[in-house]
Design an enzyme around this catalytic site. Structure first.
Site, mmCIF file in Angstrom:
data_model
loop_
_atom_site.group_PDB
_atom_site.id
_atom_site.type_symbol
_atom_site.label_atom_id
_atom_site.label_comp_id
_atom_site.label_asym_id
_atom_site.label_seq_id
_atom_site.Cartn_x
_atom_site.Cartn_y
_atom_site.Cartn_z
ATOM 1 N N PRO A 2 -29.904 18.374 12.655
ATOM 2 C CA PRO A 2 -30.770 19.520 12.491
ATOM 3 C C PRO A 2 -31.932 19.303 11.549
ATOM 4 O O PRO A 2 -31.749 18.925 10.405
ATOM 5 C CB PRO A 2 -29.822 20.547 11.892
ATOM 6 C CG PRO A 2 -28.778 19.754 11.190
ATOM 7 C CD PRO A 2 -28.941 18.330 11.570
ATOM 8 N N GLU A 3 -33.094 19.587 12.041
ATOM 9 C CA GLU A 3 -34.258 19.732 11.169
ATOM 10 C C GLU A 3 -34.530 21.232 11.095
ATOM 11 O O GLU A 3 -33.740 22.029 11.603
ATOM 12 C CB GLU A 3 -35.455 18.958 11.736
ATOM 13 C CG GLU A 3 -35.128 17.473 11.934
ATOM 14 C CD GLU A 3 -36.293 16.648 12.455
ATOM 15 O OE1 GLU A 3 -37.446 16.997 12.150
ATOM 16 O OE2 GLU A 3 -36.047 15.663 13.165
#
Length: 291
Positions: A2-3
């Site tokens: 996840p960014e």
DNA sequence: AGTTGCACCTGGCTGC
DNA sequence: TGCAGCCAGGTGCAAC
């Protein structure tokens, strides 16, 4: 996984499930993830109502009714899935079969819903801290600009990057400067801005510290790519999904990431996407139109 | 202080 | 089929 866009997608998925509900029980299945869980983690959470669910950079921050906040980070492979306790217990179309092997935390809510945290690599972590101590928390105090906030513009980038000899790629990954970009969206933002990932970060500021045209361009494309990715529900590579099991679809909009040897999408460019390694991570870019 | 490289951990894919 | 090797969305920390 996840960014910022993926974390924001998770936040939006969890918010309607969590906020207003009470934690009936919290099952912690191992003593640690990347770091040990705080002492009495489950006991301190049990009975608490969730007042709000926010995000700072790649952190999820759940406000509790006892003036503490539950801080959660997904690391590389963390994900949440929601199992509704309601009568209509139907996951989204295309939802994955459950892989429970790495379910580390189970939150049971007063609504009957359960929220399960799964993280094969265990690079994620959770912490429980007083809300008024959050800004001073070791992991929060040095976080840089929130890229979707109002502070990020060309002038801010120039100020942050001035004098730095490191590459734009490394500078943009540095969470103490801008907080929320990761390996995918750095490549994407730099391509949109027509800037080489190898260019010195300091070159975006003039000698007097004022922003160059390039700094303005980069600030704009960072914002654009993140906003578009959030609108698309994030990117689904490998196992990342939204909390209801649905796939994000921004990966179809990648211009360079994971497109080595593909054609550069810049109109009229004709270049070929290359993959290089910078600070141990893959960077994808077009040497023809990114300077 | 800025910059670089390693470490943490599991799983999936490639190529022999 | 098996297995070694490499790669993966992050980031704290030691070392220069």
């Amino acid at each position: 996984m996840p960014e910022l866009p993926e974390v924001e997608t998770v936040r939006r998925g969890l918010e309607p499930v969590m906020v207003g509900a009470r934690l009936v029980a919290v099952e912690q299945r191992r003593p640690d993830l990347r770091f040990p869980f705080p002492d009495a983690f489950s006991e301190r959470l049990a009975g608490r109502r969730i007042v709000a669910l926010g995000r700072r950079a790649k952190y999820l921050v759940a406000d509790l009714d006892d003036a503490n906040v539950l801080v959660m980070h997904l690391g590389m492979s963390g994900s949440f899935r929601v199992e509704s306790g309601g009568s209509e217990n139907s996951p989204a179309p295309g939802a994955p079969q459950k892989n429970t092997a790495h379910d580390h935390v189970v939150f049971a809510l007063s609504t009957g819903a359960r929220i399960i945290y799964n993280d094969p690599r265990r690079f994620g972590f959770m912490d429980l801290v007083p809300r008024d101590a959050l800004a001073a928390h070791p992991l929060f105090k040095s976080l840089g600009l929130e890229p979707l906030g109002n502070e990020l513009d060309g002038a801010a980038l120039a100020r942050l990057f001035a004098g730095r000899t490191t590459s734009l790629k490394a500078a943009l990954l540095d969470q103490t400067l801008v907080a929320g970009l990761g390996n995918i969206y750095v490549s994407e933002a730099l391509h949109r801005a027509g800037l080489s990932p190898r260019r010195a970060a300091g070159s975006l500021a003039r000698k007097d510290g004022t922003p160059t045209e390039r700094a303005h361009r980069l600030a704009k494309t960072i914002r654009e790519v993140l906003e578009e990715a959030v609108a698309a529900g994030g990117s689904s590579l490998r196992d990342h999904r939204q909390t209801n099991g649905a796939l994000g679809y921004f990966q179809h909009s990648f211009r360079v990431y994971d497109r080595e040897l593909g054609p550069c999408p810049t109109p009229g460019c004709g270049g070929i996407i290359r993959r290089i390694t910078q600070s141990g991570r893959s960077t994808f870019f077009c040497a023809a139109c990114q300077r």
